[in-house]
Design an enzyme around this catalytic site. Sequence first.
Site, PDB file in Angstrom:
ATOM      1  N   HIS A   1       7.911  -2.077  -3.036  1.00 40.40           N
ATOM      2  CA  HIS A   1       8.037  -1.176  -1.885  1.00 40.40           C
ATOM      3  C   HIS A   1       8.712  -1.962  -0.756  1.00 40.40           C
ATOM      4  O   HIS A   1       8.078  -2.400   0.198  1.00 40.40           O
ATOM      5  CB  HIS A   1       6.667  -0.653  -1.467  1.00 40.40           C
ATOM      6  CG  HIS A   1       6.042   0.236  -2.503  1.00 40.40           C
ATOM      7  ND1 HIS A   1       6.217   1.605  -2.513  1.00 40.40           N
ATOM      8  CD2 HIS A   1       5.275  -0.057  -3.588  1.00 40.40           C
ATOM      9  CE1 HIS A   1       5.576   2.128  -3.548  1.00 40.40           C
ATOM     10  NE2 HIS A   1       4.998   1.129  -4.228  1.00 40.40           N
TER      11      HIS A   1
ATOM     12  N   GLY B   1       1.920   2.526   1.869  1.00 42.50           N
ATOM     13  CA  GLY B   1       0.603   2.750   2.451  1.00 42.50           C
ATOM     14  C   GLY B   1       0.545   3.949   3.360  1.00 42.50           C
ATOM     15  O   GLY B   1       1.283   4.918   3.212  1.00 42.50           O
ATOM     16  N   GLY B   2      -0.354   3.858   4.333  1.00 44.01           N
ATOM     17  CA  GLY B   2      -0.575   4.960   5.251  1.00 44.01           C
ATOM     18  C   GLY B   2      -1.725   5.859   4.864  1.00 44.01           C
ATOM     19  O   GLY B   2      -2.013   6.840   5.560  1.00 44.01           O
ATOM     20  N   GLU B   3      -2.424   5.540   3.766  1.00 46.18           N
ATOM     21  CA  GLU B   3      -3.522   6.408   3.325  1.00 46.18           C
ATOM     22  C   GLU B   3      -4.690   6.437   4.304  1.00 46.18           C
ATOM     23  O   GLU B   3      -5.523   7.332   4.249  1.00 46.18           O
ATOM     24  CB  GLU B   3      -4.027   5.962   1.941  1.00 46.18           C
ATOM     25  CG  GLU B   3      -3.056   6.198   0.811  1.00 46.18           C
ATOM     26  CD  GLU B   3      -2.171   5.006   0.507  1.00 46.18           C
ATOM     27  OE1 GLU B   3      -1.599   4.961  -0.588  1.00 46.18           O
ATOM     28  OE2 GLU B   3      -2.050   4.116   1.371  1.00 46.18           O
TER      29      GLU B   3
ATOM     30  N   TYR C   1       6.307   9.720  -5.002  1.00 44.74           N
ATOM     31  CA  TYR C   1       5.132  10.189  -5.745  1.00 44.74           C
ATOM     32  C   TYR C   1       5.254  11.660  -6.137  1.00 44.74           C
ATOM     33  O   TYR C   1       4.718  12.090  -7.152  1.00 44.74           O
ATOM     34  CB  TYR C   1       3.883  10.052  -4.868  1.00 44.74           C
ATOM     35  CG  TYR C   1       3.093   8.776  -4.997  1.00 44.74           C
ATOM     36  CD1 TYR C   1       3.661   7.599  -5.434  1.00 44.74           C
ATOM     37  CD2 TYR C   1       1.744   8.754  -4.636  1.00 44.74           C
ATOM     38  CE1 TYR C   1       2.939   6.435  -5.524  1.00 44.74           C
ATOM     39  CE2 TYR C   1       0.999   7.593  -4.716  1.00 44.74           C
ATOM     40  CZ  TYR C   1       1.593   6.436  -5.156  1.00 44.74           C
ATOM     41  OH  TYR C   1       0.856   5.283  -5.232  1.00 44.74           O
TER      42      TYR C   1
ATOM     43  N   HIS D   1       3.738   6.331 -11.635  1.00 43.95           N
ATOM     44  CA  HIS D   1       2.519   5.771 -11.067  1.00 43.95           C
ATOM     45  C   HIS D   1       1.346   6.443 -11.760  1.00 43.95           C
ATOM     46  O   HIS D   1       1.184   7.666 -11.693  1.00 43.95           O
ATOM     47  CB  HIS D   1       2.484   6.032  -9.556  1.00 43.95           C
ATOM     48  CG  HIS D   1       1.122   5.905  -8.944  1.00 43.95           C
ATOM     49  ND1 HIS D   1       0.731   4.778  -8.242  1.00 43.95           N
ATOM     50  CD2 HIS D   1       0.063   6.746  -8.922  1.00 43.95           C
ATOM     51  CE1 HIS D   1      -0.513   4.942  -7.808  1.00 43.95           C
ATOM     52  NE2 HIS D   1      -0.939   6.138  -8.215  1.00 43.95           N
TER      53      HIS D   1
ATOM     54  N   ARG E   1      -5.105  -0.798 -14.808  1.00 40.21           N
ATOM     55  CA  ARG E   1      -6.043  -0.311 -13.795  1.00 40.21           C
ATOM     56  C   ARG E   1      -7.488  -0.325 -14.305  1.00 40.21           C
ATOM     57  O   ARG E   1      -8.438  -0.494 -13.536  1.00 40.21           O
ATOM     58  CB  ARG E   1      -5.646   1.100 -13.376  1.00 40.21           C
ATOM     59  CG  ARG E   1      -6.380   1.630 -12.168  1.00 40.21           C
ATOM     60  CD  ARG E   1      -5.932   3.033 -11.853  1.00 40.21           C
ATOM     61  NE  ARG E   1      -4.561   3.126 -11.402  1.00 40.21           N
ATOM     62  CZ  ARG E   1      -4.169   2.895 -10.157  1.00 40.21           C
ATOM     63  NH1 ARG E   1      -5.061   2.532  -9.245  1.00 40.21           N
ATOM     64  NH2 ARG E   1      -2.903   3.034  -9.823  1.00 40.21           N
TER      65      ARG E   1
ATOM     66  N   ASP F   1       4.416  -4.570  -7.530  1.00 41.68           N
ATOM     67  CA  ASP F   1       4.038  -3.511  -6.582  1.00 41.68           C
ATOM     68  C   ASP F   1       4.001  -4.090  -5.164  1.00 41.68           C
ATOM     69  O   ASP F   1       3.168  -3.724  -4.339  1.00 41.68           O
ATOM     70  CB  ASP F   1       2.684  -2.894  -6.943  1.00 41.68           C
ATOM     71  CG  ASP F   1       2.521  -1.470  -6.417  1.00 41.68           C
ATOM     72  OD1 ASP F   1       3.540  -0.846  -6.073  1.00 41.68           O
ATOM     73  OD2 ASP F   1       1.375  -0.997  -6.332  1.00 41.68           O
TER      74      ASP F   1
ATOM     75  N   SER G   1       0.376  -0.667  -0.455  1.00 37.13           N
ATOM     76  CA  SER G   1      -1.023  -0.812  -0.074  1.00 37.13           C
ATOM     77  C   SER G   1      -1.857  -0.936  -1.338  1.00 37.13           C
ATOM     78  O   SER G   1      -1.519  -0.378  -2.386  1.00 37.13           O
ATOM     79  CB  SER G   1      -1.492   0.399   0.734  1.00 37.13           C
ATOM     80  OG  SER G   1      -1.423   1.579  -0.049  1.00 37.13           O
TER      81      SER G   1
END
Length: 386
Positions: free
Chosen positions: A62, A67-69, A129, A194, A226, A284, A288
């Site tokens: 990125h 981010g920004g969540e 996304y 993703h 994950r 990645d 975030s």
Amino acid sequence: MKLFKQAEVYSPQYLGTKDVLIAGTKILKIADELTSFYRDDIEVIDCQGKILCPGFVDSLVHITGGGGEGGYSTRTPEMSIEEAIVGGVTTLVGVLGTDSITRSLENLLAKSYALEEQGLNVYCHTGSYHLPAVNITGSVTKDIMLIDKFIGVGEVAIADHRGSQLTVNELAKVASEARVGGMLANKSGIVSIHVGDSEEGVSLIQQVAEETDIPVTQFYPTHMNRSAELLEQGISLAKAGGYIDFTTSTNEQILASGEVSAAHAMAIALDKGVPVSQITMSSDGNASLPLFDDAGKLVDLQVGKVASLHESVVEAILEHNVSIAEAIASVTQSPADILNLKKGRIVEGVDADLNVLRADSFAVEDVYSKGAELMKAGKVVITSHF
């Protein structure tokens, strides 16, 4: 011209002790001895007791931040070129993630051109996304066909509460658009996926491959380490011919919640018979690293690091008994081949993207991109405006 003397060369396949001559941006000659090329204008680099390998290819970064969540204050910063160089990354693919509103494709392209002006090899994906995919020309197909840096679309989110909750037909349609754009422009047209932590995992990819004419190789799912359960799904997908990518940026909290380290996941996949040509690792970087509670509320957030790619290569070799050649291949030849990039190898005639590593610790000492020295003796040597 530069002559690398008596290096242990991993192409990424082990070639033995070799001399490697580069001229301008290209690898000119590889041989046991190249003493006949000695001239006053050739720089000789003594590589005795050191490893010479391709510059690393990071397939998911990125570069403009992410981010920004957790609100505006949790938007992560842009990647600096130094973050890539110290980790031996000479080629990378920039993407958008959750935020395709304040993080635009135009900004992504501008950042990629800036990084390339400074010495890296940079490509991008159109989209983000969500679907319908954001684009510049009016369609995913046109973006990939007409904009040189766009090689695919993504990272499209599945199995994630932040995604568009896609149907089989929706994912198949965007994959078809990317595939056609790639065919017309001789690019990969890959769909970077993703994969979130929902139980369905990669089942949507499997459905598209089973129910449509889109092959499973059109998809490039990441974050497949994950959980142990998702890793098992990924191994099954790979045995059906697909690709799996493991994310190297993590932290103790995420690992404690069930994530498998990328290096360990690679070792498991190799042990289960998946060829390294279908396995990659990516950082990645500058994404975030959010941690949500059961109600979907953000409870913690950290930032991905591009340098984690190199750290995971070292971990795979020293802690999980992955061969040096396979560990290096997972971050050089494998991603380059999947993305249809002429990168990731030490071969005569290709770009001189090279890392000099210590043979004992595999630490990155020197980095060259297209023949230009970016790091020497562990110190970044390029100049940056900021």
